[in-house]
Design an enzyme around this catalytic site. Structure first.
Site, PDB file in Angstrom:
ATOM      1  N   ARG A  75      82.549   2.529 -27.155  1.00 19.28           N
ATOM      2  CA  ARG A  75      83.786   3.289 -27.366  1.00 19.28           C
ATOM      3  C   ARG A  75      83.896   3.670 -28.843  1.00 19.28           C
ATOM      4  O   ARG A  75      83.383   2.980 -29.715  1.00 19.28           O
ATOM      5  CB  ARG A  75      85.005   2.463 -26.956  1.00 19.28           C
ATOM      6  N   TYR A 203      79.402   7.699 -22.627  1.00 26.37           N
ATOM      7  CA  TYR A 203      79.570   6.244 -22.530  1.00 26.37           C
ATOM      8  C   TYR A 203      80.795   5.876 -21.669  1.00 26.37           C
ATOM      9  O   TYR A 203      81.852   6.513 -21.790  1.00 26.37           O
ATOM     10  CB  TYR A 203      79.720   5.627 -23.939  1.00 26.37           C
ATOM     11  N   LYS A 212      89.478   3.307 -19.002  1.00 33.05           N
ATOM     12  CA  LYS A 212      90.351   3.042 -20.148  1.00 33.05           C
ATOM     13  C   LYS A 212      91.385   4.157 -20.346  1.00 33.05           C
ATOM     14  O   LYS A 212      92.544   3.902 -20.678  1.00 33.05           O
ATOM     15  CB  LYS A 212      89.521   2.884 -21.423  1.00 33.05           C
ATOM     16  N   HIS A 232      95.070  -4.930 -19.998  1.00 34.47           N
ATOM     17  CA  HIS A 232      93.628  -5.179 -20.142  1.00 34.47           C
ATOM     18  C   HIS A 232      93.365  -6.631 -19.740  1.00 34.47           C
ATOM     19  O   HIS A 232      93.129  -7.484 -20.591  1.00 34.47           O
ATOM     20  CB  HIS A 232      93.244  -4.928 -21.609  1.00 34.47           C
ATOM     21  N   SER A 254      87.633  -6.834 -25.407  1.00 34.37           N
ATOM     22  CA  SER A 254      86.367  -6.438 -24.804  1.00 34.37           C
ATOM     23  C   SER A 254      85.247  -7.398 -25.197  1.00 34.37           C
ATOM     24  O   SER A 254      85.180  -7.839 -26.347  1.00 34.37           O
ATOM     25  CB  SER A 254      85.988  -5.036 -25.295  1.00 34.37           C
ATOM     26  N   CYS A 256      84.649 -10.492 -24.414  1.00 38.89           N
ATOM     27  CA  CYS A 256      85.048 -11.866 -24.753  1.00 38.89           C
ATOM     28  C   CYS A 256      85.067 -12.753 -23.503  1.00 38.89           C
ATOM     29  O   CYS A 256      85.721 -13.793 -23.479  1.00 38.89           O
ATOM     30  CB  CYS A 256      86.425 -11.896 -25.412  1.00 38.89           C
ATOM     31  N   ASP A 283      88.783  -6.586 -15.478  1.00 36.31           N
ATOM     32  CA  ASP A 283      89.058  -5.843 -16.718  1.00 36.31           C
ATOM     33  C   ASP A 283      90.474  -5.276 -16.810  1.00 36.31           C
ATOM     34  O   ASP A 283      91.040  -5.250 -17.886  1.00 36.31           O
ATOM     35  CB  ASP A 283      88.050  -4.690 -16.848  1.00 36.31           C
ATOM     36  N   ARG A 372      75.081  -2.354 -20.262  1.00 36.91           N
ATOM     37  CA  ARG A 372      76.055  -2.600 -19.188  1.00 36.91           C
ATOM     38  C   ARG A 372      75.429  -2.544 -17.806  1.00 36.91           C
ATOM     39  O   ARG A 372      74.375  -1.957 -17.612  1.00 36.91           O
ATOM     40  CB  ARG A 372      77.142  -1.506 -19.255  1.00 36.91           C
TER      41      ARG A 372
HETATM   42  C1  OXD Z   1      85.778  -2.494 -22.774  1.00 36.66           C
HETATM   43  C2  OXD Z   1      85.221  -2.375 -21.407  1.00 36.66           C
HETATM   44  O1  OXD Z   1      85.216  -1.925 -23.723  1.00 36.66           O
HETATM   45  O2  OXD Z   1      85.800  -2.968 -20.487  1.00 36.66           O
HETATM   46  O3  OXD Z   1      86.805  -3.172 -22.913  1.00 36.66           O
HETATM   47  O4  OXD Z   1      84.226  -1.659 -21.197  1.00 36.66           O
HETATM   48 MN    MN Z   2      87.636  -3.876 -21.116  1.00 33.93          MN
END
Ligand code: OXD
Ligand code: MN
Length: 599
Positions: A75, A203, A212, A232, A254, A256, A283, A372
């Site tokens: 991002r 991306y 998002k 989130h 993100s 974590c 998420d 990913r």
């Molecule tokens: C983020 C994702 O960047 O979930 O938070 O991809």
């Molecule tokens: Mn996320």
């Protein structure tokens, strides 16, 4: 696919598609119906032109690799804008541009950008197709890779179109990969127009607009107007040996560990005793008060867009099983026999790195740190039987957490909702590879929404506080920290499956079934309040994990005060008063009082 000539019954949708086609001038237009035949045809096209590479179909049936442009791997927060009419409404937490200027700037990029390309029109639904909590959108894109990912991540196609036609409203998302040039890249949100425009990136977080952009930035704006929360957060169901399931919603920044917590495997003793964990989402969580006053949550997504590095049979066996077939991998490495590979996998040797070069350790990691997997939630062995419930699942506890190497205990409980909102607002965490920029820098990330809150954080805090009203039966709020380090720089808490021990304490606190110690920062478990049998952890590590250092916390709470002040008059006085209450409690506990700037 709908033939090119076939359009929707909804005039507003047809008119918008026509306008976009006039601006972007694609060679052809395809309306996506979400069918298997459509997906297979698209895949064949992407394999033919190299957008996808086939992985080993014996070991990984239905799995493919996409290598993105190396300058397009995360991002881009500095290029992500909230274009509300009034700059104050976007707040200091967002980059802002005047809507007219923003439209002009990005439309100039879109002008003619789809020449020689196909324009795909994707109706999608965020949330179960029949849920009143769900919301729909339409994404127009020139990227077949985006179509393939959106088909996994959302309910995309005919059923969504039928709902949109019934409701007559939808979020408009226009996306083009453009030239994939970081100098010609913007992710723009126009909340008052329920519109997203994204140019120059393929991306996930920049291009899968349902995720998002819609489910969080536009979603949070809609949620504030309509009285719900777009967060989130993962959603996980914890079933105890008595067969009782409690749902927990947890916000971590993100990369974590949200996916790991959502798919947690209980430690052996717990498994034998009959504990089970059910994944609802990893998420994003949309929550709304039900008739009984409790908060009910849905996962607006239909798949997982998870971080590959670090995922293994020992850290997340559920995810490994989920991604063993029918998965799109992005920017991972591959082995000699063409299996996907990333750092953290104990077996296999990378021969080709994420950029398609022969692997050479001198070039850095074999897989990109933000590589990913995209996979359907239905493939998850712990997928909750209630994940599709249209009324959502009732939330017993909300958990906030971040990467805090020092100071912050393993777990503590806020004393009430207002204190919990302060705990969420005060969240801090070290930055990760999920966004471009420095990694490992501590920053405040209120409710893990810093990159995603579509409006002024001050108003967002007020919105959170507003849920505390007569008749509300709100979840209890907690804070956890799996990332506390000792003097040797090693993590003090083993994490992963062992985190269930902390979740058990959290759930027992919700039921009033376990004790805690009252401290100025909230309720902290004593050693004996946690079930630690079978866990090899030494007593000093536990002491550190559960200690509250009044001096350190006084400095932290003073800093939180400055942070709240940075949102000016929009920060609710009630939250500032709560910060002062905690600061005073710390001062009473022996910490020197610190001056907090008046706001
Ligand atoms: C983020 C994702 O960047 O979930 O938070 O991809
Ligand atoms: Mn996320």
């Amino acid at each position: 696919m709908r033939p090119e000539t076939m359009a929707s019954k909804l005039k507003a949708l047809n008119d918008w598609v026509d306008d976009v086609a006039r601006l972007t001038r694609p060679d052809s237009i395809r309306w996506c119906d979400g069918s298997d035949a459509e997906a297979a045809a698209l895949r064949a096209e992407m394999l033919a032109d190299g957008t996808l590479v086939e992985l080993n179909q014996d070991t990984h049936p239905g799995c493919y690799l996409h290598r993105s442009n190396p300058s397009d791997v995360a991002r881009v927060e500095h290029l992500t804008l909230v274009c509300s009419k009034n700059q104050e409404d976007a707040g200091p937490n967002n980059h802002w541009m005047d809507p007219a200027e923003a439209h002009a700037k990005i439309d100039a990029l879109f002008d003619g950008c789809m020449q020689g390309r196909t324009m795909y029109v994707m109706p999608y639904c965020m949330g179960p197709i029949d849920s009143p909590l769900s919301r729909c959108g339409v994404e127009i894109t020139d990227s077949p890779y985006v179509v393939a990912n959106m088909r996994i991540m959302t309910r995309m196609g005919a059923a969504a179109l039928a709902r949109i036609e019934r409701e007559g409203t939808f979020v408009k998302g226009l996306h083009s990969i453009g030239e994939l040039d970081p100098e010609r890249r913007f992710i723009m949100h126009f909340p008052e127009e329920l519109t997203i425009k994204s140019y120059g990136s393929g991306y996930g977080g920049n291009a899968l607009l349902g995720k998002k952009c819609h489910a969080l930035r536009i979603g949070s704006w809609q949620a504030r107007q309509e009285g719900w929360l777009a967060e989130h957060m993962l959603i996980v169901g914890i079933e105890n040996p008595q067969g009782e399931t409690h749902y927990v919603a947890a916000a971590f920044p993100s990369a974590c560990g949200k996916t790991n917590l959502a798919m947690l495997i209980p430690p052996e003793g717990y498994r034998k005793a009959g504990w089970k964990v059910w994944t609802v989402g990893d998420d994003i969580c949309w929550m709304r008060p039900g008739k009984d006053g409790r908060l009910y949550a849905i996962n607006p997504e239909a798949g997982y867009f998870g971080v590959a590095p670090g995922t293994s049979r020992s850290t997340n066996p559920t995810a490994m099983e989920t991604i063993a077939h029918d998965t799109i991998f992005t920017n991972v490495a591959v082995t000699a026999d063409n299996q996907p590979w990333w750092e953290g996998l104990p077996h296999g040797t990378p021969v080709t790195d994420w950029q398609g070069r022969p692997y050479d350790a001198a070039n850095g990691p074999a897989a990109h740190p933000n590589s990913r997997f995209t996979v359907s939630a239905k493939q998850c062995p712990s997928w909750s039987p209630h994940a599709e419930d249209k009324q959502g699942v009732p939330i017993s506890a909300i958990v906030f957490g971040g990467r805090r190497p020092s100071l912050v205990p393993l777990v503590f409980e806020a004393r009430d909702w207002t204190h919990g909102v302060l705990v969420g607002a005060a969240m801090g965490s070290e930055t990760t590879a999920a966004a471009t920029g420095a990694v490992g820098v501590l920053r405040r990330d209120s409710m893990a929404m810093k990159p995603f809150c579509g409006y002024n954080y001050g108003d967002y805090f007020a919105h959170w506080l507003s849920f505390d009203k007569p008749g509300a039966k709100l979840p209890k709020i907690f804070h956890v920290n799996w990332f506390r380090k000792g003097d040797d720089g090693k993590f003090l808490w083993p994490g992963y499956g062992e985190n269930l021990r902390v979740l058990e304490w959290i759930i027992d606190r919700c039921k009033g079934a376990v004790g805690a110690q009252e401290t100025p920062i909230g309720h902290v478990p004593r050693k004996d309040d946690l079930h630690l049998d079978g866990l090899a952890i030494d007593g000093t590590a536990l002491d550190t994990l559960l200690e509250v250092d009044p001096m350190g916390w006084a400095a932290e709470v003073a800093d939180i005060g400055h942070y709240l002040d940075s949102f000016g008059a929009r920060t609710p006085e009630k939250l500032k008063a709560e910060q002062r209450r905690v600061a005073a409690a710390l001062a009473n506990a022996g910490a020197p009082a610190r001056k907090v700037a008046a706001g």
